[in-house]
Design an enzyme around this catalytic site. Structure first.
Site, PDB file in Angstrom:
ATOM      1  N   PRO A  84       0.829  -1.211   0.000  1.00 27.17           N
ATOM      2  CA  PRO A  84       0.000   0.000   0.000  1.00 27.17           C
ATOM      3  C   PRO A  84       0.863   1.262   0.000  1.00 27.17           C
ATOM      4  O   PRO A  84       1.884   1.335   0.677  1.00 27.17           O
ATOM      5  CB  PRO A  84      -0.781  -0.116   1.313  1.00 27.17           C
ATOM      6  CG  PRO A  84      -0.751  -1.573   1.642  1.00 27.17           C
ATOM      7  CD  PRO A  84       0.567  -2.080   1.154  1.00 27.17           C
ATOM      8  N   CYS A  85       0.451   2.245  -0.789  1.00 25.68           N
ATOM      9  CA  CYS A  85       1.135   3.546  -0.847  1.00 25.68           C
ATOM     10  C   CYS A  85       0.129   4.592  -0.379  1.00 25.68           C
ATOM     11  O   CYS A  85      -0.861   4.837  -1.050  1.00 25.68           O
ATOM     12  CB  CYS A  85       1.583   3.862  -2.277  1.00 25.68           C
ATOM     13  SG  CYS A  85       2.541   2.555  -3.068  1.00 25.68           S
ATOM     14  N   GLN A  86       0.385   5.185   0.772  1.00 21.69           N
ATOM     15  CA  GLN A  86      -0.625   6.064   1.359  1.00 21.69           C
ATOM     16  C   GLN A  86      -0.156   7.495   1.581  1.00 21.69           C
ATOM     17  O   GLN A  86      -0.964   8.399   1.691  1.00 21.69           O
ATOM     18  CB  GLN A  86      -1.091   5.479   2.702  1.00 21.69           C
ATOM     19  CG  GLN A  86      -1.741   4.115   2.559  1.00 21.69           C
ATOM     20  CD  GLN A  86      -2.103   3.513   3.908  1.00 21.69           C
ATOM     21  OE1 GLN A  86      -1.426   3.763   4.893  1.00 21.69           O
ATOM     22  NE2 GLN A  86      -3.161   2.734   3.943  1.00 21.69           N
TER      23      GLN A  86
END
Length: 413
Positions: A84-86
């Site tokens: 995940p890239c948040q």
């Protein structure tokens, strides 16, 4: 012939794992954070060592020890994963330094330490545009500075153009170690499949309510595109190992809708949005819209909007969603609708993963006609029933790794 070895990070229930196995890989190790999703991965891949742990807590020696126990050398053929890239920092700052993107750093750390021949990084298309583009450029630079050239131009692949009856796009980075043949992106196929070609036979069978009963195999029609879903692995899954299953198809579980909802569903035309729920009613000759996972339990545990069946006045079942995601009928999901749809919505579409894996198989010069296909051990189907407490206990981890839900919407459409 010995199968090439893959590791699947952030594996979920196993969409990427399945596609890679269908290409000819053995998925030696899979890592998943969610205890229930990890258990479902274990259920479907009994030959894989599935690890339920936070990647931040794992040293790469842990992977090496598992591979050593399996008799696998450290020259790993492939590592795949979609961290995940948040977090996206202010302009002028390195976005990779944002602590919310720490999982991307951990993915990079594993690649750096294990040095596989190839890697696949998959993510949402949004990281390729706008302010997010800086993040993607930084990531590519990090890989290339370390000796992993990236196939270019970087592509966003639409699964529907590779045979899936669902419109779903994913950004894919394909990296090759500097001392191996470079890999290229797969070409789009000429086969276009629609909703009806995937689930028409299930349309004739009422959805089970509240109980994960099985459909007798004899009631299903595995002709045309649906031959890929047969219990005996064939079609795109012909290279998959043989799972020991009974002769019933599970997860054809649906919601108990109100009479008002049923009326609204019936009144909605195929291919149109039902005005109250905002659910799309599928068209049999069209594509399914992107199936999404919904929120995690710490975000309210909401089920994502599910399409309305094109023929029946109900939302599609978990098994129908699995077909539209190109999972075969032998692939099992959690019996709870919320968990089942989260597993599917979070998964890479297997037919797309296979197309990507096929390209790596080519440059590895693997003769797929010589690959061993094994009969796998039988796994207890009760794993489909485990709640989070029981699943966490199975993995010997605490049940607070994923925070408890703050709010639960109990209304059913």
């Amino acid at each position: 012939m010995k199968r090439p070895i893959a590791i699947d990070l952030f594996s979920g229930c196993g969409g990427m794992s399945l596609g890679l196995e269908a290409s000819g890989f053995d998925v030696a190790v899979a890592l998943e954070f969610d205890a229930i999703h990890a258990l479902i991965h274990h259920l479907n891949f009994p030959y894989t060592t599935t690890i339920c742990e936070d990647i931040n807590n794992l040293k790469t020696d842990y992977f090496k020890n598992i591979l050593k126990q399996k008799g696998v050398d450290y020259d790993i053929d492939l590592i795949a994963g979609g961290p995940p890239c948040q977090g996206f920092s202010l302009m002028g700052k390195r976005q990779l330094d944002d602590p919310r993107n720490s999982l991307v750093f951990e993915y990079f750390r594993v690649i750096k330490d294990l040095k596989p021949k190839y890697f696949i990084f998959e993510n949402v298309p949004g990281i390729a545009v706008g302010k997010h583009q800086q993040f993607l450029e930084e990531l590519i630079t990090e890989f290339e500075n370390f000796g992993f050239p990236i196939a270019k131009p970087v592509k966003i692949l639409d699964a529907s153009l590779f045979g899936a009856p669902q419109k779903r796009k994913r950004l894919i980075l394909m990296g090759s170690r500097h001392d191996v043949k470079p890999v290229s992106y797969p070409l789009e196929t000429q086969e276009l499949n629609n909703v009806e070609s995937a689930i028409a036979d299930l349309s004739l069978i009422p959805a089970f309510m509240g109980e994960n009963q099985g459909i007798d195999l004899k009631k299903l029609d595995y002709s045309g595109f649906r031959r890929n879903f047969a219990l005996n692995s064939q079609g795109i899954y012909k290279l998959c190992h043989h799972r020991q299953r009974d002769y019933f198809i599970y997860n054809h579980v649906g919601s108990n809708h109100t009479e008002k909802s049923i009326g609204r569903f019936q009144a909605t035309s195929q291919g149109e949005i039902e005005k109250t729920s905002r659910f799309l009613k599928l068209s049999p000759t069209g594509l399914c819209n992107t199936l999404r996972a919904g929120t995690a339990r710490d975000k309210g545990a909401y089920t994502a909007a599910r399409p309305i069946h094109y023929q029946q006045p109900r939302c599609i079942t978990v098994r129908e969603a699995a077909r539209l995601h190109t999972f075969p009928d032998w692939f099992l999901f959690h019996e709870t609708i919320w968990h089942g749809f989260r597993e599917i919505g979070n998964a890479v579409i297997p037919i797309l993963a296979k197309a990507i894996g096929d390209e790596i198989i080519k440059v590895l010069e693997v003769d797929i006609n010589q690959l061993e296909i094994r009969k796998l051990e039988k796994i207890d189907l009760k794993f489909m029933e485990f709640n989070m407490d029981k699943a966490s206990s199975y993995w010997n981890i605490k049940n607070d790794i994923i925070p408890k839900r703050k709010r639960l919407d109990m209304s059913l459409l």
